[in-house]
Scaffold this active site. Structure first.
Site, PDB file in Angstrom:
ATOM      1  N   ASP A  50       0.790  -1.233   0.000  1.00  0.00           N
ATOM      2  CA  ASP A  50       0.000   0.000   0.000  1.00  0.00           C
ATOM      3  C   ASP A  50       0.823   1.284   0.000  1.00  0.00           C
ATOM      4  O   ASP A  50       0.306   2.341  -0.343  1.00  0.00           O
ATOM      5  CB  ASP A  50      -0.950   0.014   1.205  1.00  0.00           C
ATOM      6  CG  ASP A  50      -2.116  -0.955   1.015  1.00  0.00           C
ATOM      7  OD1 ASP A  50      -2.241  -1.528  -0.085  1.00  0.00           O
ATOM      8  OD2 ASP A  50      -2.901  -1.126   1.964  1.00  0.00           O
ATOM      9  N   GLY A 100       0.809   9.176   3.536  1.00  0.00           N
ATOM     10  CA  GLY A 100       0.440  10.464   4.127  1.00  0.00           C
ATOM     11  C   GLY A 100      -0.829  11.020   3.504  1.00  0.00           C
ATOM     12  O   GLY A 100      -1.688  11.577   4.187  1.00  0.00           O
ATOM     13  N   ASN A 108      -9.923   0.291  -1.185  1.00  0.00           N
ATOM     14  CA  ASN A 108     -11.084  -0.385  -0.597  1.00  0.00           C
ATOM     15  C   ASN A 108     -10.944  -0.615   0.898  1.00  0.00           C
ATOM     16  O   ASN A 108     -11.932  -0.648   1.622  1.00  0.00           O
ATOM     17  CB  ASN A 108     -11.305  -1.735  -1.289  1.00  0.00           C
ATOM     18  CG  ASN A 108     -10.067  -2.609  -1.279  1.00  0.00           C
ATOM     19  OD1 ASN A 108      -8.960  -2.140  -1.544  1.00  0.00           O
ATOM     20  ND2 ASN A 108     -10.235  -3.863  -0.961  1.00  0.00           N
ATOM     21  N   TYR A 109      -9.705  -0.769   1.390  1.00  0.00           N
ATOM     22  CA  TYR A 109      -9.517  -1.088   2.796  1.00  0.00           C
ATOM     23  C   TYR A 109      -9.306   0.163   3.628  1.00  0.00           C
ATOM     24  O   TYR A 109      -8.774   1.154   3.148  1.00  0.00           O
ATOM     25  CB  TYR A 109      -8.316  -2.031   2.984  1.00  0.00           C
ATOM     26  CG  TYR A 109      -8.776  -3.422   3.378  1.00  0.00           C
ATOM     27  CD1 TYR A 109      -8.978  -4.403   2.418  1.00  0.00           C
ATOM     28  CD2 TYR A 109      -9.059  -3.732   4.711  1.00  0.00           C
ATOM     29  CE1 TYR A 109      -9.436  -5.659   2.775  1.00  0.00           C
ATOM     30  CE2 TYR A 109      -9.510  -4.991   5.062  1.00  0.00           C
ATOM     31  CZ  TYR A 109      -9.703  -5.947   4.090  1.00  0.00           C
ATOM     32  OH  TYR A 109     -10.163  -7.177   4.438  1.00  0.00           O
ATOM     33  N   TYR A 122      -7.656   1.214   7.421  1.00  0.00           N
ATOM     34  CA  TYR A 122      -6.860   0.745   8.552  1.00  0.00           C
ATOM     35  C   TYR A 122      -6.916   1.797   9.653  1.00  0.00           C
ATOM     36  O   TYR A 122      -6.524   2.935   9.447  1.00  0.00           O
ATOM     37  CB  TYR A 122      -5.408   0.542   8.140  1.00  0.00           C
ATOM     38  CG  TYR A 122      -5.241  -0.367   6.937  1.00  0.00           C
ATOM     39  CD1 TYR A 122      -5.394  -1.748   7.060  1.00  0.00           C
ATOM     40  CD2 TYR A 122      -4.939   0.150   5.685  1.00  0.00           C
ATOM     41  CE1 TYR A 122      -5.244  -2.585   5.965  1.00  0.00           C
ATOM     42  CE2 TYR A 122      -4.789  -0.679   4.575  1.00  0.00           C
ATOM     43  CZ  TYR A 122      -4.946  -2.046   4.725  1.00  0.00           C
ATOM     44  OH  TYR A 122      -4.792  -2.874   3.636  1.00  0.00           O
ATOM     45  N   ASP A 178      12.105   2.404  17.388  1.00  0.00           N
ATOM     46  CA  ASP A 178      13.468   2.745  17.787  1.00  0.00           C
ATOM     47  C   ASP A 178      13.441   3.037  19.281  1.00  0.00           C
ATOM     48  O   ASP A 178      13.285   4.176  19.699  1.00  0.00           O
ATOM     49  CB  ASP A 178      13.931   3.960  16.962  1.00  0.00           C
ATOM     50  CG  ASP A 178      15.342   4.393  17.315  1.00  0.00           C
ATOM     51  OD1 ASP A 178      15.933   3.839  18.263  1.00  0.00           O
ATOM     52  OD2 ASP A 178      15.846   5.307  16.630  1.00  0.00           O
ATOM     53  N   HIS A 205      -7.170 -13.781   6.153  1.00  0.00           N
ATOM     54  CA  HIS A 205      -8.577 -13.430   6.038  1.00  0.00           C
ATOM     55  C   HIS A 205      -9.226 -14.310   4.964  1.00  0.00           C
ATOM     56  O   HIS A 205      -8.896 -14.196   3.786  1.00  0.00           O
ATOM     57  CB  HIS A 205      -8.676 -11.947   5.678  1.00  0.00           C
ATOM     58  CG  HIS A 205     -10.038 -11.372   5.778  1.00  0.00           C
ATOM     59  ND1 HIS A 205     -10.281 -10.023   5.645  1.00  0.00           N
ATOM     60  CD2 HIS A 205     -11.234 -11.937   5.996  1.00  0.00           C
ATOM     61  CE1 HIS A 205     -11.576  -9.804   5.771  1.00  0.00           C
ATOM     62  NE2 HIS A 205     -12.178 -10.961   5.980  1.00  0.00           N
TER      63      HIS A 205
END
Ligand SMILES: *[C@@H]1O[C@H](CO)[C@@H](O)[C@H](O)[C@H]1NC(C)=O
Ligand SMILES: *[C@@H]1O[C@H](CO)[C@@H](O)[C@H](O)[C@H]1NC(C)=O
Ligand SMILES: *[C@@H]1O[C@H](CO)[C@@H](O)[C@H](O)[C@H]1NC(C)=O
Ligand SMILES: *[C@@H]1O[C@H](CO)[C@@H](O)[C@H](O)[C@H]1NC(C)=O
Ligand SMILES: *[C@@H]1O[C@H](CO)[C@@H](O)[C@H](O)[C@H]1NC(C)=O
Ligand SMILES: *[C@@H]1O[C@H](CO)[C@@H](O)[C@H](O)[C@H]1NC(C)=O
Ligand SMILES: *[C@@H]1O[C@H](CO)[C@@H](O)[C@H](O)[C@H]1NC(C)=O
Ligand SMILES: *[C@@H]1O[C@H](CO)[C@@H](O)[C@H](O)[C@H]1NC(C)=O
Ligand SMILES: *[C@@H]1O[C@H](CO)[C@@H](O)[C@H](O)[C@H]1NC(C)=O
Ligand SMILES: [Cu+2]
Length: 806
Positions: free
Chosen positions: A419, A425, A505-506, A508, A564, A720
């Site tokens: 992706d 951003g 489509n997704y 997150y 980090d 999935h």
């Protein structure tokens, strides 16, 4: 519209909102508005002076009046945040002006750009070297120079390239050169180019237009829809890029597929796919190679059209989906309602006002302090996470999101998606108050440069920050009985920094959650629409058959994060506590006894610091400071714990797998290097033949990692297999993946013992515990009644919905 205009507009909107919410309420609250008249005047004055400051051009001020008040009340935040902050529009303008002045770059103006020309793809801050930042933050060192990292598409040169430039130093720019680093490629073959608006323009003009013209009769006859001049019966195309790992060297190809353009198209694919060779930098050279129709593959468009005409094909006949409110793919509310009650859901309120504060890029909550930035390419990043003014994490950020699909049709089986190519951003925007985040959250707009979004652009409501309680105790104990009765408890109130990315489509949802006991939780929740293909019986084992013609492929989601950690400084070790079975004679009698013991195992080199989960060999994973110990001699550490992992099943040298070598391990610890900034890149979807960022190389030199500055790269994931309930939307519940950073002998005592939210109850008379008790609250506050403010978001959206749909 300028940045300051937008901010003042937001301030105005929110001012009106605050005051109206006090005045607008029903009659019985009228007297309250009277009482509040004085304080309203105060609010008004605050906001007027705020407006003046904002109009003067300070970009530092937050756009929310309430948080300004909170800032004044809570603490003064220092203003060293700008070493981490994204470039301002002013800085971006300087970079643009400088680059356009370099003639050899032959940069085109945006209105004249084509994929075959030279143009700027993204501009962002180049992270300053960590040593310089640490000197600046901790030892009064000089401020690190600000430099820009710029990706330029050079379709105009031979061979065509994408180049990574470094431009500096801001504000007085004196150089712009191709970045010279050894850990990633900075001149990248044009065939690995990430998605760009200009490529899509070429696709429309030279690919879709041709198919739409030559196969128009096929599309109309088969689907009663077409691509152009289609009224309200249109087809949309989607692109499934093919990783170079599956292609002949030097080629760029993609499968395209058509779907009905209704809410929502990814659940309405038709059985028409075509393969396009896009190797040339000239879009007019792109050629349609194969057509797949009615479960048959044809070697060319002409061949397909001939066969179609001759009638040797079983023609598909589909009806255009009716846009009914209960169409399986639409998000309209269905009937009958789950509940007949006309009542709103519970909400959380902040009875005494906000308890976190923000200034510039900094957020402060309890003893936590966090800085953040949005990068157009890498997305949202946290920096300098500290507790009690001591840094614990230098950087924490999502690196890549991949989805590997399975399937039968040519396009479905090539769907190996990274992706990052879509520029993380720019995918953060439009968070809806009251649903995506609480109404009282602080919403942050970000300012980025990307040619995919017409250059400079403000992304509204990209990030939200709020405090809420999990309605569950963080800790508690009730000691009961005739003697020694007491109760001690603490509700788990946390600060949440949330972003939601929509990538086609997704969706997150990514939460960074700061608990009062020093734990940082990172949680990914997945939702959005499935990607699907047209159903044929051959698909049976590759996914779920969800509607007559709809098959949703089995897929594996994998996420990589960079953490980090700096535990009491940068000299750290990676240690595992290996829990093992023991079967030994009992020292107290002659019986043999089974139990567990653990052994500390210091990981000395990078190759020894690649952790793959194994149920048979349980482990604690620690980042420790060997030189900072407890009184008992135990190293101060933070523990990495995860829940939500998934095995990457492609062989490591196969195709796309070479672009995502981070996915092979749940945790990889490497020695930190400024150059090894990310585990992936915006080229990962295409670059398998020679990855631009080859994560595997970070460990290949097998450096010593004892008492070094370390980075942990953490992989989460979930398989999935789609089912009926994933339509229309997949759900966040049940799909959450997390990892936790947990203090482990880091503090001498749980810091949440200092929380003002703590409650302790003791009997007035310890001998008679049931005859009255004293309630002690850490903050000493009294319980009072308060009124939640009324949300005006729906009225606001009715007039102006720009922020949610851009
Ligand atoms: C593009 O914009 C520039 C000004 O920014 C103008 O001079 C030029 O004519 C425009 N070109 C086209 C093709 O519209
Ligand atoms: C920090 O450095 C500046 C200039 O280098 C100096 O003027 C100042 O006194 C120093 N402050 C402290 C606290 O050392
Ligand atoms: C940039 O240049 C201007 C004028 O040439 C000068 O006043 C300023 O100090 C310079 N800034 C830096 C950071 O070098
Ligand atoms: C790049 O860096 C290397 C090592 O630091 C150096 O040897 C080389 O000359 C540099 N190349 C350019 C083009 O600056
Ligand atoms: C990774 O290592 C391989 C083998 O040493 C090398 O060919 C490749 O260029 C390296 N990749 C990067 C991005 O440095
Ligand atoms: C195609 O769509 C139109 C408009 O909705 C409709 O009138 C027509 O019957 C459809 N044709 C077929 C063959 O379904
Ligand atoms: C068309 O469909 C029929 C019946 O399903 C089948 O027997 C025939 O082989 C098909 N023809 C082609 C060209 O696929
Ligand atoms: C440990 O700390 C001591 C005292 O601060 C210092 O002298 C010593 O060099 C440190 N050792 C390591 C390995 O960092
Ligand atoms: C709507 O809001 C956007 C910012 O989200 C602003 O740029 C625009 O001017 C507003 N439009 C109107 C008509 O107020
Ligand atoms: Cu999924």
């Amino acid at each position: 519209m300028s940045e300051t205009d937008t901010e003042s507009a937001t301030v105005k909107m929110k001012t009106v909102h605050t005051m109206k919410s006090l005045i607008d309420s029903d009659g019985k609250w009228k007297w309250i508005s009277l009482i509040f008249a004085v304080s309203t005047l105060f609010f008004l004055l605050m906001n007027i002076s705020l407006l003046v400051i904002v109009l003067r051009g300070s970009h530092r001020l937050s756009s929310d009046s309430e948080s300004i008040i909170a800032d004044i009340e809570i603490r003064n935040l220092d203003d060293k945040d700008d070493v981490f902050s994204q470039l301002t529009f002013e800085e971006i303008d300087l970079v643009l002006k400088y680059l356009y002045s370099i003639e050899s770059l032959r940069l085109t103006m945006p209105n004249e750009t084509k994929i075959e020309s030279s143009f700027i793809h993204t501009i962002e801050l180049l992270s300053p070297p960590k040593k310089e930042v640490m000197e600046y933050l901790q030892n009064n060192g000089s401020k690190p120079n600000r430099r820009a990292k710029v990706y330029i598409f050079r379709g105009d040169i031979s061979p065509p390239m994408i180049e990574e430039y470094v431009v500096g130093d801001l504000p007085n720019l004196s150089y712009g050169r191709i970045a010279n680093v050894s850990s990633r490629h900075t001149r990248i073959p044009h065939i690995y180019r990430p998605f760009s608006t200009y490529e899509f323009m070429g696709i429309y003009k030279h690919v879709i237009a041709r198919i739409g013209k030559e196969a128009r009769h096929v599309l109309l006859e088969s689907y009663n829809a077409t691509t152009t001049n289609c009224g309200n019966q249109c087809l949309r195309f989607s692109m499934t890029p093919i990783s170079s790992g599956y292609l002949q060297e030097g080629k760029r190809k993609a499968w395209f597929w058509f779907a009905y353009d209704v809410e929502f198209f990814t659940l309405h694919p038709v059985d028409f796919q075509f393969l396009v060779d896009m190797t040339s930098s000239q879009s007019s050279d792109w050629s349609i190679e194969q057509i797949w129709y009615a479960n048959k593959l044809f070697p060319s468009l002409d061949n397909f059209l001939d066969e179609y005409k001759c009638g040797s094909i079983n023609k598909t006949r589909l009806k255009f989906p009716e846009e009914a409110t209960n169409l399986y793919s639409s998000l309209n509310t269905r009937q009958p309602p789950l509940s007949p009650l006309q009542r709103r859901a519970p909400i959380q309120i902040e009875p005494d006002g906000r308890r976190f504060s923000t200034a510039g890029n900094t957020v402060a909550y309890m003893s936590w302090k966090i800085r953040h930035r949005m990068s157009p390419t890498n997305g949202f990043q946290l920096f300098d996470i500290s507790f009690d003014n001591e840094m614990i994490v230098y950087e924490m950020s999502l690196q890549e999101v991949i989805v590997i699909y399975s399937g039968y049709t040519p396009s479905a089986r090539m769907l190996h998606y990274a992706d990052g190519a879509g520029l993380f951003g720019t995918r953060h925007r439009g968070l809806l108050p009251g649903t995506d985040c609480p109404d009282n959250a602080k919403f942050i707009d970000v300012h980025l440069y990307s040619s995919n979004e017409n250059g400079k652009r403000t992304y509204e409501n990209s990030v939200c920050i709020f405090e809420h309680n999990n309605n569950s105790p963080l800790r508690r104990h009730r000691a009961y009985g005739r003697s020694g009765a007491f109760y001690g408890g603490l509700l788990d109130s946390v600060l949440v920094i949330r972003t939601i990315m929509s990538v086609i489509n997704y969706d997150y949802v990514i939460d960074y959650i700061f608990h009062q006991n020093g734990i940082v939780e990172t949680k990914v929740s997945l939702t959005g629409y499935l990607s699907t293909s047209f159903y044929f019986t051959e698909e049976e084992h590759y996914g779920g058959h969800l509607q007559k013609h709809i098959q949703a492929g089995l897929h594996n989601h994998l996420f990589n994060f960079k953490v980090d950690l700096d535990v009491k400084g940068t000299d750290n070790r990676f240690e595992t506590l290996d829990i093992k079975p023991e079967f030994k004679q009992d020292p107290w009698n002659s019986r043999d006894h089974h139990q567990s013991k653990y052994e500390k195992h210091t990981r000395c080199t990078e190759q020894d610091a690649q952790y793959t989960y194994n149920f048979e060999t349980p482990k604690y994973l620690l980042i420790s400071n060997h030189n900072k110990s407890t009184e008992e001699g135990l190293s101060r550490s933070y523990r990495i714990k995860f829940s939500g992992i998934s095995k990457m099943q492609l062989p490591s040298d196969y195709g796309f797998a070479k672009s995502i070598s981070w996915s092979r391990h749940q945790v990889t610890v490497t020695k930190r290097k400024d150059e090894e900034d990310t585990s992936s890149s915006i080229f990962a979807m295409w670059d398998a033949n020679d990855p631009v960022v080859n994560f595997k190389n970070y460990s290949e030199d097998n450096e010593n990692i004892i008492d070094e500055d370390l980075v942990a790269w953490i992989t989460l994931g979930t398989q999935h297999i789609p089912h009926k309930e994933n339509m229309p939307n997949t759900l966040t519940a049940g799909s959450q993946l997390s990892f936790y950073l947990i203090p482990y002998n880091y503090f001498d005592e749980d810091p949440s013992m200092r929380s003002p939210d703590s409650v302790r109850i003791v009997p007035k008379d310890p001998k008679r515990p049931t005859e009255g008790a004293i309630v002690e609250r850490g903050s000493g506050y009294k319980r009072t009644v308060c009124i939640p403010t009324k949300s005006k978001i729906d009225e606001f959206l009715a007039k102006n919905s720009t922020f949610i749909f851009t």
